[in-house]
Scaffold this motif. Structure first.
Motif, short mmCIF file in Angstrom:
data_model
loop_
_atom_site.label_atom_id
_atom_site.label_comp_id
_atom_site.label_asym_id
_atom_site.label_seq_id
_atom_site.Cartn_x
_atom_site.Cartn_y
_atom_site.Cartn_z
N GLU A 26 40.86 9.00 40.89
CA GLU A 26 39.53 9.59 40.72
C GLU A 26 38.62 9.21 41.89
OE1 GLU A 26 38.54 8.10 36.89
OE2 GLU A 26 39.53 9.74 35.82
N ASP A 49 43.77 15.77 42.47
CA ASP A 49 43.11 16.02 41.19
C ASP A 49 44.14 16.23 40.08
OD1 ASP A 49 40.66 16.39 39.68
OD2 ASP A 49 41.23 18.49 39.51
N ALA A 78 45.45 12.89 39.27
CA ALA A 78 44.45 12.14 38.49
C ALA A 78 44.43 12.62 37.05
CB ALA A 78 43.07 12.31 39.13
N ARG A 79 44.56 13.92 36.86
CA ARG A 79 44.60 14.46 35.49
C ARG A 79 45.80 13.92 34.74
NH1 ARG A 79 46.39 20.15 35.85
NH2 ARG A 79 48.33 18.98 36.02
N ARG A 94 45.18 10.36 33.82
CA ARG A 94 44.26 10.24 32.68
C ARG A 94 44.98 10.53 31.36
NH1 ARG A 94 40.65 12.72 36.38
NH2 ARG A 94 41.10 14.78 35.51
#
Length: 245
Positions: free
Chosen positions: A135, A48, A51-52, A55
């Motif tokens: 994600e 996560d 993924a952050r 992004r």
């Protein structure tokens, strides 16, 4: 301490039940799903975070691309204006020559900006794909966590139901024991896990050690109503025809 020999023998039934309850508690605390969930949640946190970051990188590249698009459009608009002035022959010969030089510089600037724009598009495409991949991985881990939580809840419910049934059996069982015998048993069980053990073939069923000859001789001459304890481990020894006395 003295106690009815039959009550002493029934301690084995109580010990078997208590061992079962202890085993169920251990099962509850050591379900494989517990470790699996810890591992999955740690993995999820790591993915996560990645993924952050992906992004953020994607959004930064998207912003940079929009800026590059705007820069290209601004320079192209300026070129259109200069071409219109040049085609209209507005200004002196020196001004028109300057416009030609500027148009050349603008063409080079547009080419450079378009190269930057293309690089950003490629980077953005890769960053978007990476963010999507991570994600999707988070979603897969979430699904796995949900399955593990459901499996853990089901296993816990089954163990607790079995434990409740065992506790329900224990209540009526302990009512038959003399208070002092039960208190000694509970004290020893709290200390060692096993409070009463069968003396079988001259061996203590609690610690697994053989009872030496001198102690066997003492036990052999001890009245059946006397509560006997193993000198080595302190547990209550239950004497039966299997004891080898």
């Amino acid at each position: 301490m003295k106690a009815d020999p039959l009550a002493q023998i029934k301690l084995l039934d109580l010990q078997e039940l208590d061992s079962r309850i202890a085993h169920l508690k251990h099962q509850l605390a050591t379900l494989p799903q517990i470790t699996q969930l810890e591992t999955a949640r740690a993995e999820r946190a790591e993915v996560d975070n990645a993924a952050r970051d992906a992004r953020i990188a994607r959004d930064d590249l998207s912003l940079a691309q929009r800026k590059a698009d705007n820069d290209v459009e601004a320079v192209k608009a300026r070129r259109v204006r200069d071409e219109a002035r040049l085609n209209a022959g507005q200004g002196s010969a020196k001004d028109l020559e300057a416009l030609q030089h500027e148009l050349g510089a603008l063409a080079k600037r547009i080419s450079d900006l378009e190269d930057i724009e293309l690089e950003l598009m490629e980077e953005l495409e890769g960053s978007t794909a990476e963010a999507g991949r991570l994600e999707a991985q988070v979603a897969e881990i979430d699904a796995r966590i949900a399955e593990l939580e459901e499996s853990k809840a089901s296993a816990e419910a089954e163990i607790r139901a079995e434990g409740s049934a065992a506790f329900a059996q224990r209540g009526p069982l302990v009512e038959d024991f003399p208070a002092d015998l039960l208190a000694l048993y509970d004290k020893l069980r709290d200390q060692y896990g096993v409070g009463a053990a069968l003396l079988r073939a001259r061996r203590c069923g609690g610690c697994g050690l053989d009872v030496d000859a001198a102690e066997l001789s003492r036990i052999r001459t001890t009245p059946a109503a006397e509560v006997v304890r193993h000198e080595d481990c302190g547990r209550i020894l239950i004497r039966t025809s299997e004891s080898g006395l």
